[in-house]
Design a protein around this motif. Sequence first.
Motif, PDB file in Angstrom:
ATOM      1  N   VAL A  72     -72.168 -59.581  20.928  1.00 14.20           N
ATOM      2  CA  VAL A  72     -70.786 -59.548  21.414  1.00 14.20           C
ATOM      3  C   VAL A  72     -69.808 -59.721  20.253  1.00 14.20           C
ATOM      4  O   VAL A  72     -68.789 -59.033  20.176  1.00 14.20           O
ATOM      5  CB  VAL A  72     -70.553 -60.644  22.477  1.00 14.20           C
ATOM      6  CG1 VAL A  72     -69.073 -60.688  22.870  1.00 14.20           C
ATOM      7  CG2 VAL A  72     -71.416 -60.410  23.699  1.00 14.20           C
TER       8      VAL A  72
ATOM      9  N   LYS B 138     -69.004 -56.666  18.434  1.00 14.35           N
ATOM     10  CA  LYS B 138     -68.187 -55.704  19.175  1.00 14.35           C
ATOM     11  C   LYS B 138     -66.724 -56.131  19.286  1.00 14.35           C
ATOM     12  O   LYS B 138     -65.818 -55.317  19.135  1.00 14.35           O
ATOM     13  CB  LYS B 138     -68.783 -55.486  20.568  1.00 14.35           C
ATOM     14  CG  LYS B 138     -70.128 -54.787  20.581  1.00 14.35           C
ATOM     15  CD  LYS B 138     -70.012 -53.338  20.097  1.00 14.35           C
ATOM     16  CE  LYS B 138     -71.358 -52.635  20.154  1.00 14.35           C
ATOM     17  NZ  LYS B 138     -71.254 -51.226  19.710  1.00 14.35           N
TER      18      LYS B 138
ATOM     19  N   TYR C  41     -63.101 -65.754  18.810  1.00 13.93           N
ATOM     20  CA  TYR C  41     -64.466 -65.664  19.347  1.00 13.93           C
ATOM     21  C   TYR C  41     -65.468 -66.046  18.268  1.00 13.93           C
ATOM     22  O   TYR C  41     -66.433 -66.777  18.536  1.00 13.93           O
ATOM     23  CB  TYR C  41     -64.770 -64.251  19.847  1.00 13.93           C
ATOM     24  CG  TYR C  41     -66.144 -64.154  20.484  1.00 13.93           C
ATOM     25  CD1 TYR C  41     -66.315 -64.399  21.838  1.00 13.93           C
ATOM     26  CD2 TYR C  41     -67.280 -63.846  19.716  1.00 13.93           C
ATOM     27  CE1 TYR C  41     -67.575 -64.348  22.430  1.00 13.93           C
ATOM     28  CE2 TYR C  41     -68.539 -63.791  20.293  1.00 13.93           C
ATOM     29  CZ  TYR C  41     -68.676 -64.044  21.648  1.00 13.93           C
ATOM     30  OH  TYR C  41     -69.924 -64.010  22.219  1.00 13.93           O
TER      31      TYR C  41
ATOM     32  N   ILE D 139     -70.078 -65.427  26.768  1.00 14.96           N
ATOM     33  CA  ILE D 139     -70.300 -64.249  27.616  1.00 14.96           C
ATOM     34  C   ILE D 139     -69.010 -63.768  28.284  1.00 14.96           C
ATOM     35  O   ILE D 139     -69.012 -62.738  28.959  1.00 14.96           O
ATOM     36  CB  ILE D 139     -71.375 -64.530  28.686  1.00 14.96           C
ATOM     37  CG1 ILE D 139     -70.959 -65.692  29.596  1.00 14.96           C
ATOM     38  CG2 ILE D 139     -72.714 -64.833  28.036  1.00 14.96           C
ATOM     39  CD1 ILE D 139     -71.985 -66.023  30.684  1.00 14.96           C
TER      40      ILE D 139
ATOM     41  N   LEU E  13     -67.656 -60.125  28.154  1.00 12.95           N
ATOM     42  CA  LEU E  13     -68.366 -59.123  28.938  1.00 12.95           C
ATOM     43  C   LEU E  13     -67.687 -58.844  30.269  1.00 12.95           C
ATOM     44  O   LEU E  13     -68.097 -57.937  30.997  1.00 12.95           O
ATOM     45  CB  LEU E  13     -69.810 -59.575  29.165  1.00 12.95           C
ATOM     46  CG  LEU E  13     -70.647 -59.688  27.881  1.00 12.95           C
ATOM     47  CD1 LEU E  13     -72.004 -60.297  28.179  1.00 12.95           C
ATOM     48  CD2 LEU E  13     -70.811 -58.333  27.220  1.00 12.95           C
TER      49      LEU E  13
ATOM     50  N   LEU F 123     -65.113 -53.359  27.088  1.00  8.48           N
ATOM     51  CA  LEU F 123     -66.293 -53.821  26.362  1.00  8.48           C
ATOM     52  C   LEU F 123     -67.552 -53.468  27.126  1.00  8.48           C
ATOM     53  O   LEU F 123     -68.586 -53.166  26.545  1.00  8.48           O
ATOM     54  CB  LEU F 123     -66.231 -55.335  26.129  1.00  8.48           C
ATOM     55  CG  LEU F 123     -67.325 -55.906  25.206  1.00  8.48           C
ATOM     56  CD1 LEU F 123     -67.188 -55.329  23.807  1.00  8.48           C
ATOM     57  CD2 LEU F 123     -67.253 -57.413  25.151  1.00  8.48           C
TER      58      LEU F 123
END
Length: 361
Positions: free
Chosen positions: A280, A283, A289, A327, A330, A335
């Motif tokens: 993640v 990305k 993050y 998470i 997501l 994404l």
Amino acid sequence: MLNKEEIFFNRLYLILYLILSFVTFIIIIETYYKNKNTKKIQLLLLNFFCIIYIFLFGLRDVNVGVDTKYSILYFTGKVSVNSLSDVKDLGIYFISIITKKISSNVSFFLCIMASIFIIPLNIFIKKININNTLVLFFFFVSFFFFRNMGMNTIRQGVAVSFFLLGIFYYFKNKKIITSILFILAFLNHASIIIAILILIVSRYIYNIRFSYYVYIITTIISITNINIVNFLSKVPVINILVQDRLESYYTENAMEVYRVGFRPDFWLFNTLFAIIGYYVNKKVKDIYYTQIYVTYLCLSSFFFLMFSGAFSDRFGVLSWILIPLLILPLTNKDLNKKINYLNIFMIFILCFSLFLVFNLK
């Protein structure tokens, strides 16, 4: 062996979770497949479920949760306090004193504690993820630490909620309110200072590979089952925690009742989300993050070092509370198109499965 009160509580908790799961699944379908705007309904449902969980935790019997009887000691007056230096967690002490002036009913006190645990978490979710609030709440509830903090280690639960809310304002550079929230977290459970310090230090870890090296090294050390309490007792600030709590985790009695040594189950659990976070992070390419991810890796590393003592899971919580944030991206529709093998439905199934694994033993 569970008593009848705990069995009854566990059944209610399971039923409530299944209802939350069903509602969340419907919301996911409406949001991601039918492309409907569910923002308002999610906010309403978030508030509804938060209220239900407050009453579930607050109205539980005092025999539910091993630590519940310790959490009410100040409130019931079974522990006399001659000096504040005798109090380990000032937060729950002052909450107990203030609450007792209003009512001497234990259920009232437990409801207040449950509210202080749930409400800051509710505010945090609304602030950090305004579009998928119910889904993020579902993530938190799905992991076993949520139940444990709500009905057992409630002091740590309160500390965690203030800490999470503090993270939001920390990223907003709101120094005063961040300091207040972090202090409130520390007053309720001293162990949260580890998460606070690592969060702050993580801002200055510019090479993420350093975190991977630490992760690998601490894994090797944990396998050798080295006792690091003596070392930690010499580290400023951390030594206060060591003297206050950690030493009791290495007593003969504690080591007999709790599984000590390298825990492959915990290690695999943390590593699973370390891997998910890795993909993640590549990305999203977001500095906040990345800081959360680095903090998670470092807290996991500290957790591994605690395998040599009893109750290591209480330090595992410090890393587990960040998993919903790992998470969280997501839930972003764009994404999901980029990571089609790790989308919101797979995460839903993973969270639901983990809940069943840890709660249907």
